[in-house]
Enzyme design. Structure first.
Site, PDB file in Angstrom:
ATOM      1  CD  GLU A  73       5.384  -0.728  12.656  1.00 32.65           C
ATOM      2  OE1 GLU A  73       4.073  -0.231  12.954  1.00 32.65           O
ATOM      3  OE2 GLU A  73       6.113  -0.317  13.611  1.00 32.65           O
ATOM      4  CG  LEU A  74       1.202  -6.836  12.549  1.00 33.45           C
ATOM      5  CD1 LEU A  74       0.819  -7.740  13.733  1.00 33.45           C
ATOM      6  CD2 LEU A  74       1.952  -7.112  11.473  1.00 33.45           C
ATOM      7  N   GLY A 132       2.589  -5.752   7.288  1.00 35.68           N
ATOM      8  CA  GLY A 132       1.736  -6.196   6.527  1.00 35.68           C
ATOM      9  C   GLY A 132       0.559  -6.673   7.178  1.00 35.68           C
ATOM     10  CB  SER A 133      -2.229  -8.987   6.701  1.00 30.19           C
ATOM     11  OG  SER A 133      -1.627 -10.158   6.558  1.00 30.19           O
ATOM     12  CG  ASN A 139      -0.325  -0.209   2.516  1.00 32.44           C
ATOM     13  OD1 ASN A 139       0.780  -0.684   2.733  1.00 32.44           O
ATOM     14  ND2 ASN A 139      -0.915   0.514   3.610  1.00 32.44           N
ATOM     15  CD  GLU A 168      -6.245  -3.800   7.907  1.00 27.49           C
ATOM     16  OE1 GLU A 168      -5.828  -4.878   7.972  1.00 27.49           O
ATOM     17  OE2 GLU A 168      -5.668  -2.763   8.129  1.00 27.49           O
ATOM     18  CB  CYS A 213      -1.822   0.240   8.643  1.00 24.80           C
ATOM     19  SG  CYS A 213      -0.694   1.653   8.290  1.00 24.80           S
TER      20      CYS A 213
HETATM   21  P1  NAP Z   1       0.379  -9.269   3.412  1.00 23.79           P
HETATM   22  O1  NAP Z   1      -0.515 -10.020   2.433  1.00 23.79           O
HETATM   23  O2  NAP Z   1       0.359  -9.597   4.879  1.00 23.79           O
HETATM   24  O3  NAP Z   1       1.581  -8.886   2.549  1.00 23.79           O
HETATM   25  C1  NAP Z   1       2.911  -8.246   3.338  1.00 23.79           C
HETATM   26  C2  NAP Z   1       4.268  -9.000   2.788  1.00 23.79           C
HETATM   27  O4  NAP Z   1       4.421 -10.453   3.465  1.00 23.79           O
HETATM   28  C3  NAP Z   1       4.014  -9.094   1.531  1.00 23.79           C
HETATM   29  O5  NAP Z   1       5.508  -8.835   0.790  1.00 23.79           O
HETATM   30  C4  NAP Z   1       3.782 -10.497   1.120  1.00 23.79           C
HETATM   31  O6  NAP Z   1       4.238 -11.162   0.047  1.00 23.79           O
HETATM   32  C5  NAP Z   1       4.746 -11.207   2.507  1.00 23.79           C
HETATM   33  N1  NAP Z   1       4.280 -12.492   3.031  1.00 23.79           N
HETATM   34  C6  NAP Z   1       3.004 -13.433   2.558  1.00 23.79           C
HETATM   35  N2  NAP Z   1       3.162 -14.532   3.362  1.00 23.79           N
HETATM   36  C7  NAP Z   1       4.023 -14.482   3.878  1.00 23.79           C
HETATM   37  C8  NAP Z   1       4.782 -15.559   4.713  1.00 23.79           C
HETATM   38  N3  NAP Z   1       4.152 -16.529   5.087  1.00 23.79           N
HETATM   39  N4  NAP Z   1       5.866 -15.269   5.468  1.00 23.79           N
HETATM   40  C9  NAP Z   1       6.542 -14.224   4.975  1.00 23.79           C
HETATM   41  N5  NAP Z   1       6.432 -12.893   4.512  1.00 23.79           N
HETATM   42  C10 NAP Z   1       4.946 -13.225   3.704  1.00 23.79           C
HETATM   43  O7  NAP Z   1      -0.083  -7.685   3.490  1.00 23.79           O
HETATM   44  P2  NAP Z   1      -0.439  -6.597   2.275  1.00 23.79           P
HETATM   45  O8  NAP Z   1      -1.905  -7.034   1.656  1.00 23.79           O
HETATM   46  O9  NAP Z   1       0.455  -6.229   1.222  1.00 23.79           O
HETATM   47  O10 NAP Z   1      -0.683  -5.186   3.118  1.00 23.79           O
HETATM   48  C11 NAP Z   1      -1.722  -4.826   3.881  1.00 23.79           C
HETATM   49  C12 NAP Z   1      -1.718  -5.035   5.367  1.00 23.79           C
HETATM   50  O11 NAP Z   1      -0.629  -4.377   5.690  1.00 23.79           O
HETATM   51  C13 NAP Z   1      -2.633  -4.379   6.266  1.00 23.79           C
HETATM   52  O12 NAP Z   1      -3.202  -5.415   7.001  1.00 23.79           O
HETATM   53  C14 NAP Z   1      -2.058  -3.233   6.477  1.00 23.79           C
HETATM   54  O13 NAP Z   1      -2.863  -2.755   7.722  1.00 23.79           O
HETATM   55  C15 NAP Z   1      -0.870  -3.525   6.744  1.00 23.79           C
HETATM   56  N6  NAP Z   1      -0.091  -2.371   7.039  1.00 23.79           N
HETATM   57  C16 NAP Z   1       0.606  -1.866   8.119  1.00 23.79           C
HETATM   58  C17 NAP Z   1       1.001  -0.830   8.168  1.00 23.79           C
HETATM   59  C18 NAP Z   1       1.788  -0.427   9.450  1.00 23.79           C
HETATM   60  O14 NAP Z   1       2.654   0.370   9.470  1.00 23.79           O
HETATM   61  N7  NAP Z   1       1.338  -0.701  10.833  1.00 23.79           N
HETATM   62  C19 NAP Z   1       1.557  -0.063   6.992  1.00 23.79           C
HETATM   63  C20 NAP Z   1       1.001  -0.477   5.945  1.00 23.79           C
HETATM   64  C21 NAP Z   1       0.265  -1.833   6.022  1.00 23.79           C
HETATM   65  P3  NAP Z   1       3.248 -11.357  -1.076  1.00 23.79           P
HETATM   66  O15 NAP Z   1       3.017 -10.210  -1.497  1.00 23.79           O
HETATM   67  O16 NAP Z   1       4.188 -12.362  -1.928  1.00 23.79           O
HETATM   68  O17 NAP Z   1       2.010 -12.460  -0.481  1.00 23.79           O
END
Ligand code: NAP
Length: 473
Positions: A247-248, A227-228, A151, A375, A281
């Protein structure tokens, strides 16, 4: 169009490739690598080899490289914004904001590189500690495994790579599969900025395979993941003794107290709810408005929503564009339908055009609905009526998440009470929870994560404190 892995300062052709599509139009935008375990191993080896180079590099030199990067990025501002829009469908005006923030983030990292310092310890405060001199130094932790989401594909990479270089660590970076282009662009700019080969390595591929490999590799000393919550929690169960920052996500909320001038806050509430299609997020997902001004607020808010422009993300006028994938559109629509079936009122949006979900406002959603307790990560906002700020605080705290929360109030005691009672990482008084600048401590409690980013705070997470004691006798 064909992209490469970036390992040991070089573009490396991968053995496997796949096509990357625009989330908005579906057209092919690049041919991207799918790294294998062997290729990821090469990246880890390169980071391991470069460790000594960076460890020995003086702080002023590390700062200089980060400053160079910030200058180069400023020069290529428009090109960088176009890359973000192309791969993520972020509206171009917001992509430009992200590039400006990324420049800031690297500048903050350059400044912090010069401020990493320990302290002297008065050992003679304890019997037996006389005649000794003690001080601490902060040393690099080693190799940082950085895993980033789609994002904010440029600025969230900067929040990991910037402090890692500032502290003298090397990096293996795995950007999100949908948004690898921003990360590759930055890696190449870093070479131009003078970063030695092997310090920053970018592997692109399946998160559950190579992400998992990075998380488990014993040579990697810290995992910094954005990420999530689901994936973050799974990572925390695998890392063992590695340092960990998570950071979730969240379902960020806002309280609007009585006596607030609604006209003054509507624009901020709209931005907070729908910026980047709600894929932030700290996107404003739940608004709790005091019953004395609830109807007025709803009328003015929905009027403003109807003025939002959606469409092609490269169109200068567009406020909202496509969600990151058709699956996310389907999920968001099914959650809206669940809310409707349970008696909530959909007063704007709820419809789609291609992969664009129209900005959606829901009234009277109960706390158990997915749009409320999960979320949404989509342009969906709930507005509910409250009888007191205290009720609003309880509703905000009734969540598995706790990233940031906001309150608009004219009453100082109420603001102080909210600051004390809200169970979140950051309380924003008289603004939406979506407020963030890049040097503030940023992170959550509960399922929103552990640790803090915001360069100075990430620097402290990315260093090891070493104690040195001299015996004078
Ligand atoms: P995501 O699906 O959790 O993916 C995040 C990263 O993790 C991607 O690079 C993904 O790779 C990788 N990943 C997937 N499976 C994994 C595993 N088993 N082991 C290690 N890494 C793995 O999140 P997203 O959809 O990209 O982003 C949205 C989420 O991020 C939301 O929940 C949002 O709130 C959160 N977020 C939090 C913050 C904060 O600062 N708190 C900021 C921004 C976003 P692939 O793309 O290859 O699956």
């Amino acid at each position: 169009m064909k992209k490469y892995l970036f390992i040991n300062g070089k573009r490396i052709e991968a053995t496997e490739y796949r096509l990357l599509h625009s989330p908005y139009s579906g057209e092919v935008i690049a041919d991207i690598p799918v790294a294998t375990a062997e290729e990821t191993e090469l990246a880890i080896q390169a980071a391991e080899k470069a460790k000594e180079v960076l460890r020995k590099m003086p702080a002023y030199k590390r700062a200089e490289i980060l400053e160079n990067l910030a200058c180069l990025l400023e020069e290529k501002h428009e090109e960088a914004a176009n890359i973000i829009t192309l791969e993520s469908a972020k509206p171009i005006k917001l992509a430009r904001d992200e590039v400006s923030r990324t420049v800031q983030t690297y500048k903050f990292a350059a400044e912090e590189a010069k401020r990493i310092q320990g302290e002297t310890i008065p050992l003679d405060a304890a019997p037996g500690g006389e005649d000794r001199i003690a001080y601490t130094v902060h040393e690099p932790i080693g190799i940082i495994g950085a895993i980033t989401p789609f994002n904010f594909p440029m600025n969230l990479v900067a929040h990991k790579v910037g402090p890692a270089i500032a502290t003298g660590n090397t990096i293996v970076l795995k950007p999100a599969n949908q948004t690898p282009l921003s990360a590759l662009f930055i890696a190449e700019l870093f070479s131009e900025a003078g970063l030695p080969a092997g310090v920053l390595n970018v592997v692109i591929g399946n998160g559950s395979l190579i992400g998992d490999q990075i998380v488990r590799d014993p040579r990697i000393n810290m995992i910094t993941f954005t990420g999530s919550p689901e994936i973050g929690i799974a990572i925390s169960n695998k890392v063992g003794l590695k340092r960990l920052t998570l950071e979730l996500g969240s379902n960020a909320a806002l309280i609007v107290d009585k006596n607030i001038d609604i006209d003054k806050i509507i624009e901020r509430c709209i931005m907070g709810s729908f910026s980047n299609q709600g894929q932030v997020c700290i996107s404003l997902q739940r608004i709790y408005v005091h019953n004395e001004i609830y109807h007025d607020f709803v009328n003015k808010f929905t009027e403003a929503v109807e003025k939002l422009v959606f469409g092609n993300p490269f169109d200068e006028k567009v406020d909202l564009s496509a969600l990151i994938s058709p699956d996310d559109v389907e999920r968001a629509v099914s959650w809206i339908n669940e809310a409707r079936d349970e008696g909530a009122l959909i007063v704007t949006g709820g419809k789609t055009t291609g992969n664009i979900l129209h900005p959606t406002t829901i009234l009277g959603a109960n706390r158990n609905l997915k749009v409320s307790c999960r979320e949404v990560f989509a342009p969906i906002v709930l507005i509910n009526e409250i009888n007191s700020v205290e009720e609003g605080i309880n509703l905000i705290n009734d969540s598995r998440y706790g990233l940031q929360a906001g309150i608009y109030t004219e009453n100082i005691s109420t603001a102080l009470e909210a600051a004390e009672e809200l169970d979140v990482g950051g309380v924003i008084i008289n603004d939406v929870p979506t407020f963030r600048v890049d040097n503030m401590p940023y992170g959550g409690v509960k399922d929103s994560g552990v640790g803090r980013e915001g360069i100075k705070y990430a620097v402290s997470e990315m260093t090891e404190t070493k104690l040195v004691i001299w015996n004078k006798n």
